[in-house]
Write a protein that holds these residues in place. Structure first.
Motif, PDB file in Angstrom:
ATOM      1  N   SER A  48       4.197   9.394  -6.605  1.00  0.00           N
ATOM      2  CA  SER A  48       4.555   9.189  -5.323  1.00  0.00           C
ATOM      3  C   SER A  48       5.877   8.889  -4.970  1.00  0.00           C
ATOM      4  CB  SER A  48       3.575   8.385  -4.660  1.00  0.00           C
ATOM      5  OG  SER A  48       3.789   7.022  -5.127  1.00  0.00           O
ATOM      6  N   GLY A  49       6.556   8.655  -5.891  1.00  0.00           N
ATOM      7  CA  GLY A  49       7.861   7.786  -5.557  1.00  0.00           C
ATOM      8  C   GLY A  49       7.830   6.779  -5.163  1.00  0.00           C
ATOM      9  N   LYS A  50       6.900   5.937  -5.321  1.00  0.00           N
ATOM     10  CA  LYS A  50       6.476   4.539  -4.954  1.00  0.00           C
ATOM     11  C   LYS A  50       6.124   3.825  -6.148  1.00  0.00           C
ATOM     12  CE  LYS A  50       5.081   5.375  -0.201  1.00  0.00           C
ATOM     13  NZ  LYS A  50       4.020   5.134   0.735  1.00  0.00           N
ATOM     14  N   PRO A  51       6.643   2.308  -6.093  1.00  0.00           N
ATOM     15  CA  PRO A  51       6.237   1.548  -7.291  1.00  0.00           C
ATOM     16  C   PRO A  51       4.547   1.434  -7.330  1.00  0.00           C
ATOM     17  CG  PRO A  51       7.082   0.475  -5.505  1.00  0.00           C
ATOM     18  CD  PRO A  51       7.163   1.661  -5.065  1.00  0.00           C
ATOM     19  N   THR A  52       4.131   1.021  -8.563  1.00  0.00           N
ATOM     20  CA  THR A  52       2.800   0.686  -8.711  1.00  0.00           C
ATOM     21  C   THR A  52       2.686  -0.744  -8.268  1.00  0.00           C
ATOM     22  OG1 THR A  52       2.443   2.278 -10.653  1.00  0.00           O
ATOM     23  CG2 THR A  52       0.993   0.505 -10.674  1.00  0.00           C
ATOM     24  N   VAL A  53       1.701  -1.007  -7.633  1.00  0.00           N
ATOM     25  CA  VAL A  53       1.353  -2.333  -7.134  1.00  0.00           C
ATOM     26  C   VAL A  53       0.286  -2.794  -8.036  1.00  0.00           C
ATOM     27  CG1 VAL A  53       0.601  -3.875  -5.036  1.00  0.00           C
ATOM     28  CG2 VAL A  53       1.963  -1.738  -4.726  1.00  0.00           C
ATOM     29  N   VAL A  54       0.369  -3.923  -8.774  1.00  0.00           N
ATOM     30  CA  VAL A  54      -0.462  -4.778  -9.430  1.00  0.00           C
ATOM     31  C   VAL A  54      -0.944  -5.997  -8.846  1.00  0.00           C
ATOM     32  CG1 VAL A  54      -0.678  -5.688 -11.876  1.00  0.00           C
ATOM     33  CG2 VAL A  54       0.639  -3.576 -11.604  1.00  0.00           C
ATOM     34  N   ILE A  55      -1.895  -6.190  -8.589  1.00  0.00           N
ATOM     35  CA  ILE A  55      -2.534  -7.349  -8.073  1.00  0.00           C
ATOM     36  C   ILE A  55      -3.525  -8.317  -8.715  1.00  0.00           C
ATOM     37  CG2 ILE A  55      -3.680  -8.127  -5.896  1.00  0.00           C
ATOM     38  CD1 ILE A  55      -3.280  -5.581  -4.486  1.00  0.00           C
ATOM     39  N   VAL A  56      -3.184  -9.455  -8.726  1.00  0.00           N
ATOM     40  CA  VAL A  56      -3.804 -10.409  -9.815  1.00  0.00           C
ATOM     41  C   VAL A  56      -4.443 -11.312  -8.834  1.00  0.00           C
ATOM     42  CG1 VAL A  56      -3.409 -12.079 -11.880  1.00  0.00           C
ATOM     43  CG2 VAL A  56      -1.869  -9.923 -11.530  1.00  0.00           C
ATOM     44  N   HIS A  57      -5.670 -11.662  -8.951  1.00  0.00           N
ATOM     45  CA  HIS A  57      -6.208 -12.713  -8.446  1.00  0.00           C
ATOM     46  C   HIS A  57      -6.269 -13.986  -9.005  1.00  0.00           C
ATOM     47  CE1 HIS A  57      -9.698 -12.891 -11.364  1.00  0.00           C
ATOM     48  NE2 HIS A  57      -9.425 -11.673 -11.606  1.00  0.00           N
ATOM     49  N   GLY A  58      -6.648 -15.140  -8.339  1.00  0.00           N
ATOM     50  CA  GLY A  58      -6.577 -16.462  -8.999  1.00  0.00           C
ATOM     51  C   GLY A  58      -7.886 -16.906  -9.462  1.00  0.00           C
ATOM     52  N   ALA A  59      -8.184 -18.198  -9.464  1.00  0.00           N
ATOM     53  CA  ALA A  59      -9.508 -18.554  -9.973  1.00  0.00           C
ATOM     54  C   ALA A  59     -10.406 -18.747  -8.644  1.00  0.00           C
ATOM     55  CB  ALA A  59      -9.267 -20.462  -9.990  1.00  0.00           C
ATOM     56  N   PHE A  60     -11.735 -18.752  -8.939  1.00  0.00           N
ATOM     57  CA  PHE A  60     -12.616 -18.437  -7.868  1.00  0.00           C
ATOM     58  C   PHE A  60     -12.552 -17.216  -7.413  1.00  0.00           C
ATOM     59  CE2 PHE A  60     -11.539 -22.920  -8.020  1.00  0.00           C
ATOM     60  CZ  PHE A  60     -12.326 -23.368  -9.090  1.00  0.00           C
TER      61      PHE A  60
ATOM     62  N   ILE B 198      -3.035  -1.035  -9.045  1.00  0.00           N
ATOM     63  CA  ILE B 198      -4.207  -1.912 -10.254  1.00  0.00           C
ATOM     64  C   ILE B 198      -4.386  -3.350  -9.614  1.00  0.00           C
ATOM     65  CG2 ILE B 198      -4.327  -2.527 -12.627  1.00  0.00           C
ATOM     66  CD1 ILE B 198      -1.751  -0.369 -13.213  1.00  0.00           C
ATOM     67  N   ALA B 199      -5.910  -3.499  -9.499  1.00  0.00           N
ATOM     68  CA  ALA B 199      -6.157  -4.976  -9.387  1.00  0.00           C
ATOM     69  C   ALA B 199      -6.851  -5.450 -10.650  1.00  0.00           C
ATOM     70  CB  ALA B 199      -7.484  -4.610  -8.377  1.00  0.00           C
TER      71      ALA B 199
ATOM     72  N   LEU C   9      -0.748  -5.766 -19.879  1.00  0.00           N
ATOM     73  CA  LEU C   9      -1.114  -4.812 -18.683  1.00  0.00           C
ATOM     74  C   LEU C   9       0.244  -4.294 -17.888  1.00  0.00           C
ATOM     75  CD1 LEU C   9      -3.055  -3.308 -16.621  1.00  0.00           C
ATOM     76  CD2 LEU C   9      -2.961  -5.416 -15.285  1.00  0.00           C
ATOM     77  N   LEU C  10       1.041  -5.110 -17.640  1.00  0.00           N
ATOM     78  CA  LEU C  10       2.247  -4.718 -16.913  1.00  0.00           C
ATOM     79  C   LEU C  10       3.248  -3.900 -18.064  1.00  0.00           C
ATOM     80  CD1 LEU C  10       3.468  -8.027 -15.197  1.00  0.00           C
ATOM     81  CD2 LEU C  10       2.306  -5.995 -14.265  1.00  0.00           C
ATOM     82  N   ARG C  11       3.014  -4.070 -19.136  1.00  0.00           N
ATOM     83  CA  ARG C  11       3.686  -3.141 -20.228  1.00  0.00           C
ATOM     84  C   ARG C  11       3.326  -1.607 -20.150  1.00  0.00           C
ATOM     85  NH1 ARG C  11       4.113  -7.917 -23.219  1.00  0.00           N
ATOM     86  NH2 ARG C  11       2.230  -7.573 -24.308  1.00  0.00           N
ATOM     87  N   SER C  12       2.017  -1.668 -19.954  1.00  0.00           N
ATOM     88  CA  SER C  12       1.387  -0.290 -19.817  1.00  0.00           C
ATOM     89  C   SER C  12       1.781   0.580 -18.828  1.00  0.00           C
ATOM     90  CB  SER C  12      -0.206  -0.507 -19.891  1.00  0.00           C
ATOM     91  OG  SER C  12      -0.699  -0.973 -18.864  1.00  0.00           O
TER      92      SER C  12
END
Length: 95
Positions: A29-41, A62-63, A81-84
């Protein structure tokens, strides 16, 4: 530290809307991939609303299914994951 027993499953990958394939066959899409990481709970599904909004704007999202086993394990998993991911990345985290 709170112990949470979760398996290190594959991340939830959500592709944005229709895009033309790039030279390597991936949608681009010409846009970066957004990788979202959740925290505890929380788990990756806690980002569903954000994922939907980003997808509607044409982002690949990518969640990550953060295993929550401690900083060394979790950071190694996220780094792998980020390296992939090919191309630029926007990394978002919350805890």
């Amino acid at each position: 530290m709170t112990a949470v027993a979760l398996s290190a499953s594959a991340p939830a990958i959500a592709d944005g809307g229709p895009t033309a394939p790039s030279k390597d066959g991936r949608a681009d899409s010409g846009k970066p991939t957004v990788v979202i990481v959740h925290g505890a709970f929380a788990d990756a599904s806690s980002w569903n609303g954000v994922v939907g909004r980003l997808q509607s704007d044409g982002y690949r999202v990518i969640a990550a299914a953060n295993p929550l086993r401690g900083l060394p394990t979790d950071s190694a998993y996220i780094a792998s994951l980020l390296r992939s991911v090919k191309g630029p990345i926007i990394l978002v985290g919350h805890s």
